[in-house]
Motif scaffolding. Sequence first.
Motif, PDB file in Angstrom:
ATOM      1  N   THR A 441      49.429  38.442   8.815  1.00 54.32           N
ATOM      2  CA  THR A 441      50.782  38.465   9.400  1.00 54.32           C
ATOM      3  C   THR A 441      51.193  39.878   9.800  1.00 54.32           C
ATOM      4  N   HIS A 442      50.601  40.898   9.126  1.00 54.93           N
ATOM      5  CA  HIS A 442      50.926  42.291   9.457  1.00 54.93           C
ATOM      6  C   HIS A 442      50.096  42.827  10.631  1.00 54.93           C
ATOM      7  N   LEU A 443      49.108  42.019  11.055  1.00 55.77           N
ATOM      8  CA  LEU A 443      48.262  42.462  12.180  1.00 55.77           C
ATOM      9  C   LEU A 443      48.832  41.904  13.487  1.00 55.77           C
ATOM     10  N   ASP A 444      49.893  42.490  13.967  1.00 55.63           N
ATOM     11  CA  ASP A 444      50.519  42.058  15.219  1.00 55.63           C
ATOM     12  C   ASP A 444      49.741  42.684  16.385  1.00 55.63           C
ATOM     13  N   VAL A 445      49.128  41.817  17.198  1.00 56.27           N
ATOM     14  CA  VAL A 445      48.271  42.283  18.302  1.00 56.27           C
ATOM     15  C   VAL A 445      49.051  43.139  19.297  1.00 56.27           C
ATOM     16  N   THR A 446      50.382  42.926  19.360  1.00 55.00           N
ATOM     17  CA  THR A 446      51.187  43.685  20.333  1.00 55.00           C
ATOM     18  C   THR A 446      51.590  45.070  19.804  1.00 55.00           C
ATOM     19  N   SER A 447      51.372  45.305  18.490  1.00 52.54           N
ATOM     20  CA  SER A 447      51.801  46.599  17.940  1.00 52.54           C
ATOM     21  C   SER A 447      50.858  47.720  18.403  1.00 52.54           C
ATOM     22  N   PHE A 448      51.427  48.913  18.526  1.00 55.95           N
ATOM     23  CA  PHE A 448      50.679  50.058  19.059  1.00 55.95           C
ATOM     24  C   PHE A 448      49.511  50.427  18.135  1.00 55.95           C
ATOM     25  N   GLU A 449      49.758  50.417  16.780  1.00 58.61           N
ATOM     26  CA  GLU A 449      48.711  50.818  15.810  1.00 58.61           C
ATOM     27  C   GLU A 449      47.497  49.898  15.887  1.00 58.61           C
ATOM     28  N   VAL A 450      47.774  48.589  15.980  1.00 56.34           N
ATOM     29  CA  VAL A 450      46.670  47.615  16.036  1.00 56.34           C
ATOM     30  C   VAL A 450      45.883  47.801  17.322  1.00 56.34           C
ATOM     31  N   GLN A 451      46.599  47.945  18.447  1.00 60.42           N
ATOM     32  CA  GLN A 451      45.918  48.127  19.741  1.00 60.42           C
ATOM     33  C   GLN A 451      45.065  49.400  19.740  1.00 60.42           C
ATOM     34  N   LYS A 452      45.623  50.446  19.120  1.00 58.52           N
ATOM     35  CA  LYS A 452      44.896  51.716  19.029  1.00 58.52           C
ATOM     36  C   LYS A 452      43.610  51.541  18.209  1.00 58.52           C
ATOM     37  N   MET A 453      43.711  50.806  17.079  1.00 61.81           N
ATOM     38  CA  MET A 453      42.542  50.573  16.212  1.00 61.81           C
ATOM     39  C   MET A 453      41.471  49.766  16.953  1.00 61.81           C
ATOM     40  N   VAL A 454      41.925  48.703  17.657  1.00 56.10           N
ATOM     41  CA  VAL A 454      40.990  47.860  18.418  1.00 56.10           C
ATOM     42  C   VAL A 454      40.292  48.704  19.482  1.00 56.10           C
ATOM     43  N   HIS A 455      41.082  49.538  20.176  1.00 59.99           N
ATOM     44  CA  HIS A 455      40.536  50.379  21.253  1.00 59.99           C
ATOM     45  C   HIS A 455      39.475  51.355  20.702  1.00 59.99           C
ATOM     46  N   GLN A 456      39.793  51.986  19.577  1.00 62.07           N
ATOM     47  CA  GLN A 456      38.854  52.950  18.972  1.00 62.07           C
ATOM     48  C   GLN A 456      37.544  52.263  18.573  1.00 62.07           C
ATOM     49  N   LEU A 457      37.677  51.087  17.954  1.00 63.56           N
ATOM     50  CA  LEU A 457      36.473  50.342  17.546  1.00 63.56           C
ATOM     51  C   LEU A 457      35.662  49.925  18.772  1.00 63.56           C
ATOM     52  N   GLN A 458      36.385  49.449  19.804  1.00 68.47           N
ATOM     53  CA  GLN A 458      35.713  49.014  21.036  1.00 68.47           C
ATOM     54  C   GLN A 458      34.937  50.171  21.654  1.00 68.47           C
ATOM     55  N   GLN A 459      35.582  51.334  21.727  1.00 65.53           N
ATOM     56  CA  GLN A 459      34.923  52.520  22.294  1.00 65.53           C
ATOM     57  C   GLN A 459      33.670  52.881  21.478  1.00 65.53           C
ATOM     58  N   GLY A 460      33.797  52.746  20.159  1.00 64.78           N
ATOM     59  CA  GLY A 460      32.658  53.044  19.276  1.00 64.78           C
ATOM     60  C   GLY A 460      31.475  52.142  19.572  1.00 64.78           C
ATOM     61  N   PHE A 461      31.743  50.833  19.736  1.00 59.23           N
ATOM     62  CA  PHE A 461      30.656  49.883  20.033  1.00 59.23           C
ATOM     63  C   PHE A 461      30.091  50.110  21.442  1.00 59.23           C
ATOM     64  N   MET A 462      30.979  50.453  22.390  1.00 59.65           N
ATOM     65  CA  MET A 462      30.512  50.701  23.764  1.00 59.65           C
ATOM     66  C   MET A 462      29.610  51.936  23.810  1.00 59.65           C
ATOM     67  N   SER A 463      29.921  52.934  22.956  1.00 56.60           N
ATOM     68  CA  SER A 463      29.090  54.151  22.930  1.00 56.60           C
ATOM     69  C   SER A 463      27.683  53.849  22.408  1.00 56.60           C
ATOM     70  N   LYS A 464      27.548  52.689  21.715  1.00 60.57           N
ATOM     71  CA  LYS A 464      26.215  52.289  21.224  1.00 60.57           C
ATOM     72  C   LYS A 464      25.489  51.405  22.240  1.00 60.57           C
ATOM     73  N   GLY A 465      26.103  51.223  23.413  1.00 60.32           N
ATOM     74  CA  GLY A 465      25.412  50.513  24.491  1.00 60.32           C
ATOM     75  C   GLY A 465      25.853  49.080  24.712  1.00 60.32           C
ATOM     76  N   TYR A 466      26.905  48.607  23.987  1.00 63.47           N
ATOM     77  CA  TYR A 466      27.384  47.227  24.191  1.00 63.47           C
ATOM     78  C   TYR A 466      28.306  47.181  25.408  1.00 63.47           C
ATOM     79  N   SER A 467      28.331  46.000  26.063  1.00 61.78           N
ATOM     80  CA  SER A 467      29.234  45.844  27.217  1.00 61.78           C
ATOM     81  C   SER A 467      30.679  45.773  26.709  1.00 61.78           C
TER      82      SER A 467
END
Length: 527
Positions: A441-467
């Motif tokens: 319930t505390h993981l609101d997808v629209t919140s800035f902190e959650v979006q920032k965390m998702v973005h950082q993780l996504q960038q990390g996986f993309m740097s390893k060669g994932y689409s």
Amino acid sequence: MVQTGQDDLVEYGFRRVIITITCVLCALLEIVDTTIVNVALNNMRGSLGATLTDVAWVITAYAIANVIVIPMTSWLSQQFGRRNYFAVSIVIFTVASFLCGNATNIWELVAFRFIQGLGGGALLVTAQTIITESYPIAKRGMAQAIYGMGVIVGPTLGPPLGGYIVDHFSWPYIFYINIPIGIVATLLTVTFVKSPKFGEKLKASQVDWWGIVFLASFIGSLQFVLEHGQQDDWFNDALIVTLSVVCVFGLLLFVWREMTYKHPIVNLKVLKDSNLRIGTVMCFILGFGLYGSTFIIPIYTQSVLGWSATDAGLLLIPSSITTGIMMPIIGKMIQRGIPQGYMVALGFLMFFFFTFWMQHVITPNAGGQDLFWPLILRGVGLGLLFVPITTLSLSTLSGKHIGEGAAFTGMMRQLGGSFGIAIITTFIARFNQEHRANLVTHLDVTSFEVQKMVHQLQQGFMSKGYSENIALSKAYKAIEYKVMTQSAVLSYMDIFLYLGIMFLLCIPIIFLIKKAKNKINPADAMH
């Protein structure tokens, strides 16, 4: 009824050393076998082609047989002679161990484990009675301390020993190691152990067969409900409901039968002793804490921290060694007349501090060094509890009542362990669901902190060669994994908190214990 004087069974010197070693060996054999199979279940499942539910019966069958036979041991000792009964129990246990190792399918293994449990249940209580009666009354605290080393170290020794055997050999060897020890213990028992004279034996027609049936139905169904309740969704399962009803009626009929029959299989009248009554309650709590913590800590280290079975088992060894070191010290303190009630109160308090400390150190990144000192404190607490509780429970009993009292304390400790594991398993699952729901319930997808965390993780996986899409999916999975880990850790924290509160609430019970003389005069004990 003819009964030998207490002093007739007291041994000295070399004989007493041999008898003590034999009894501790047998107690260790029995208790190690309760937990040694836990780490081998996966290997058994693979080689015997069994399901997880089927393989759980390897533990359940042993526990059910154990708890059924424990209350009957005093009566069986009187019927067949204590030495004969003890020796035959070791033989049954040893032969069943060989058959378990040679089992070709899961149900053969379950049947042989049940037979092994029938032999093993007798070892615990009879060993305790033999040790108690082999020492003069003034030294019985020390006798309980020596026996207690086996009982406390046993549950902890099982998992690392089982893990090592499974990793380096194969699962049948967890049973085969019992065989040489069993043979030596049988020979020593036949040569050195004496039997008290209990008077006349009962004819087959006088035996309390209905008592045996009611006891087996009550204990057997209770143990099954406790072992399988959580995985079968408790009272939403027809079999669990049926066995719960059998358990309640079995208990009522058993109590009625034992109180009215002339030759009861279990002498419930011994519970008129108030110290024994309070002692059985405290033994239940002790079993709850001992087996519950031995169960929960390896699960936490394996499921949350990702440790191997052997490493998880080895973590508990220093705690057991601490308890082992404490035992003779406690025995000496009892001999010097230090009130045992104070030791029990301090033990409960230390166990509370252990759970409080554990609640604060368990994190998703905890290491062995974080858990080491709390577990040492657990070892000190258990050392302060086991011997004083047992000696206080049996302190106002004499003669054959010592054996009957020891049977009750042994049964309640085992039942406490079963209740502890069942309740902890249930609450871990319940708390896990609650914490996960709260965290989500505390993981609101629209919140800035959650979006920032998702973005950082996504960038990390993309740097390893994932689409981009796969990286986003992996980012959400990583967050889900973090939520699951966090909810698991919070669940374990809750369990430790409630376990601690339970031990804290036990302290006032100690004031109900009547003062028994720490060094009882043998003449007084004869009454």
